[in-house]
Write a protein that holds these residues in place. Structure first.
Motif, PDB file in Angstrom:
ATOM      1  N   LEU A   1      17.956 -37.565 -36.970  1.00  0.00           N
ATOM      2  CA  LEU A   1      16.511 -37.358 -36.994  1.00  0.00           C
ATOM      3  C   LEU A   1      15.756 -38.682 -37.094  1.00  0.00           C
ATOM      4  O   LEU A   1      14.712 -38.861 -36.455  1.00  0.00           O
ATOM      5  CB  LEU A   1      16.131 -36.437 -38.153  1.00  0.00           C
ATOM      6  N   ARG A   2      16.281 -39.593 -37.886  1.00  0.00           N
ATOM      7  CA  ARG A   2      15.643 -40.916 -37.963  1.00  0.00           C
ATOM      8  C   ARG A   2      15.749 -41.646 -36.631  1.00  0.00           C
ATOM      9  O   ARG A   2      14.819 -42.350 -36.220  1.00  0.00           O
ATOM     10  CB  ARG A   2      16.274 -41.748 -39.088  1.00  0.00           C
ATOM     11  N   SER A   3      16.881 -41.488 -35.948  1.00  0.00           N
ATOM     12  CA  SER A   3      17.046 -42.099 -34.634  1.00  0.00           C
ATOM     13  C   SER A   3      16.016 -41.556 -33.659  1.00  0.00           C
ATOM     14  O   SER A   3      15.387 -42.307 -32.900  1.00  0.00           O
ATOM     15  CB  SER A   3      18.462 -41.843 -34.103  1.00  0.00           C
ATOM     16  N   ALA A   4      15.810 -40.246 -33.678  1.00  0.00           N
ATOM     17  CA  ALA A   4      14.814 -39.640 -32.788  1.00  0.00           C
ATOM     18  C   ALA A   4      13.410 -40.147 -33.109  1.00  0.00           C
ATOM     19  O   ALA A   4      12.621 -40.449 -32.207  1.00  0.00           O
ATOM     20  CB  ALA A   4      14.872 -38.117 -32.911  1.00  0.00           C
TER      21      ALA A   4
ATOM     22  N   VAL B   1      13.052 -38.492 -29.403  1.00  0.00           N
ATOM     23  CA  VAL B   1      14.099 -37.999 -28.504  1.00  0.00           C
ATOM     24  C   VAL B   1      15.433 -38.638 -28.880  1.00  0.00           C
ATOM     25  O   VAL B   1      15.493 -39.815 -29.241  1.00  0.00           O
ATOM     26  CB  VAL B   1      13.760 -38.347 -27.034  1.00  0.00           C
ATOM     27  N   ILE B   2      16.506 -37.853 -28.803  1.00  0.00           N
ATOM     28  CA  ILE B   2      17.863 -38.387 -28.885  1.00  0.00           C
ATOM     29  C   ILE B   2      18.344 -38.546 -27.448  1.00  0.00           C
ATOM     30  O   ILE B   2      18.541 -37.554 -26.729  1.00  0.00           O
ATOM     31  CB  ILE B   2      18.786 -37.446 -29.685  1.00  0.00           C
ATOM     32  N   ASP B   3      18.524 -39.778 -27.023  1.00  0.00           N
ATOM     33  CA  ASP B   3      18.743 -40.078 -25.609  1.00  0.00           C
ATOM     34  C   ASP B   3      20.219 -40.294 -25.297  1.00  0.00           C
ATOM     35  O   ASP B   3      20.866 -41.183 -25.866  1.00  0.00           O
ATOM     36  CB  ASP B   3      17.940 -41.324 -25.219  1.00  0.00           C
ATOM     37  N   ILE B   4      20.748 -39.488 -24.385  1.00  0.00           N
ATOM     38  CA  ILE B   4      22.134 -39.610 -23.931  1.00  0.00           C
ATOM     39  C   ILE B   4      22.183 -40.682 -22.847  1.00  0.00           C
ATOM     40  O   ILE B   4      21.531 -40.556 -21.804  1.00  0.00           O
ATOM     41  CB  ILE B   4      22.655 -38.271 -23.387  1.00  0.00           C
ATOM     42  N   THR B   5      22.939 -41.736 -23.090  1.00  0.00           N
ATOM     43  CA  THR B   5      22.989 -42.860 -22.153  1.00  0.00           C
ATOM     44  C   THR B   5      24.383 -43.116 -21.585  1.00  0.00           C
ATOM     45  O   THR B   5      24.524 -43.906 -20.650  1.00  0.00           O
ATOM     46  CB  THR B   5      22.509 -44.152 -22.840  1.00  0.00           C
ATOM     47  N   HIS B   6      25.404 -42.486 -22.154  1.00  0.00           N
ATOM     48  CA  HIS B   6      26.771 -42.711 -21.709  1.00  0.00           C
ATOM     49  C   HIS B   6      27.507 -41.378 -21.591  1.00  0.00           C
ATOM     50  O   HIS B   6      27.061 -40.359 -22.124  1.00  0.00           O
ATOM     51  CB  HIS B   6      27.544 -43.606 -22.698  1.00  0.00           C
ATOM     52  N   ARG B   7      28.648 -41.415 -20.919  1.00  0.00           N
ATOM     53  CA  ARG B   7      29.579 -40.279 -20.912  1.00  0.00           C
ATOM     54  C   ARG B   7      30.965 -40.805 -21.261  1.00  0.00           C
ATOM     55  O   ARG B   7      31.325 -41.928 -20.892  1.00  0.00           O
ATOM     56  CB  ARG B   7      29.626 -39.589 -19.544  1.00  0.00           C
ATOM     57  N   VAL B   8      31.729 -39.982 -21.972  1.00  0.00           N
ATOM     58  CA  VAL B   8      33.112 -40.320 -22.295  1.00  0.00           C
ATOM     59  C   VAL B   8      33.990 -39.110 -21.996  1.00  0.00           C
ATOM     60  O   VAL B   8      33.492 -37.987 -21.827  1.00  0.00           O
ATOM     61  CB  VAL B   8      33.291 -40.740 -23.774  1.00  0.00           C
ATOM     62  N   SER B   9      35.282 -39.324 -21.937  1.00  0.00           N
ATOM     63  CA  SER B   9      36.208 -38.219 -21.695  1.00  0.00           C
ATOM     64  C   SER B   9      36.219 -37.273 -22.892  1.00  0.00           C
ATOM     65  O   SER B   9      35.874 -37.661 -24.020  1.00  0.00           O
ATOM     66  CB  SER B   9      37.616 -38.760 -21.453  1.00  0.00           C
TER      67      SER B   9
END
Length: 249
Positions: A135-138, A144-152
């Protein structure tokens, strides 16, 4: 002329040592939880981030926003903030049972700051303190909590130990198409989305229906019963890529 005071009757009194045990108390009354929430809603994002650094203030704000009946009205400024930051009385203990979760609220996800999606989140396993980090990050990132990467999925499965698990569902019928797109996107790629929360933690977003995946059996064992069809949010230690982002920030 006044009579002289005998020397033996005089004694110096130093107020600083004598009053050292007295804790100063402001005469101004402490703002109520509602007043704190109102100030939070009208503040800029720097002030919001500063307010959320105080755990007592953060919990008062989140609890008040969650209890406000205006939260269902997406047109109001206070409800928009509540929908992003979530709600529920925070506690420092582990998640309670599925019938009485330790925290439930609403968070907004994005993918590279696009495709924003409001989701009703329920803490199924882990610590409310991890949710407060999210929540602090948002609050410091345009709510917003921003998805910037993908992992397996295998890499995400390594983060289960010591992590916290959220069940993520559409916040309203209007959010269902966006929710379905997220499920399809990550399900087709068979990957987990990653959003950096701070220098140590990240949020991993996984598609539903992975209970038979060998790398995620521990996840489902910890967080049963997850709601059928829910996206899974796993708060755990960051990846090397996330750590590099933190170092560069």
């Amino acid at each position: 002329m006044l009579p002289a005071v005998p020397a033996q009757l005089t004694r110096a009194v130093f107020l600083a040592p004598a009053t050292a045990h007295i804790k100063p108390v402001s005469s101004r009354p402490m703002p109520s939880s509602k007043q704190l929430a109102m100030e939070f809603v009208s503040a800029n994002k720097e002030r919001q981030a500063q307010m959320l650094k105080d755990p007592t203030v953060a919990r008062a704000i989140l609890k008040t926003l969650a209890e406000s009946p205006e939260n269902s009205d997406s047109g109001s400024g206070s409800s928009a903030t509540a929908a992003t930051l979530g709600g529920g009385a925070a506690s420092s203990g582990p998640a309670a049972g599925a019938a009485n979760p330790a925290w439930t609220g609403v968070i907004t996800l994005a993918r590279n700051m696009g495709k924003k999606l409001a989701l009703r989140a329920t803490l199924c396993h882990g610590k409310v303190a991890d949710v407060e980090v999210a929540l602090r990050s948002a609050a410091s990132n345009s709510s917003v909590i921003d998805i910037t990467h993908r992992v397996s999925l295998e890499e995400a499965g390594k983060k289960v130990s010591g992590g916290s698990v959220l069940a993520l569902q559409p916040n309203s019928p209007a959010d269902q198409p966006g929710f379905d797109e997220y499920c399809k996107y990550f399900g087709t790629k068979q990957r987990a989305g990653v959003a950096r929360l701070d220098g140590a933690l990240a949020l991993y977003v996984l598609p539903p229906g992975l209970q038979d995946h060998s790398a995620l059996r521990d996840l489902y064992a910890l967080a049963l019963p997850l709601q059928p069809g829910a996206l899974i949010g796993l708060i755990g230690s960051g990846t090397a890529a996330i750590a590099a982002c933190a170092a560069a920030a």
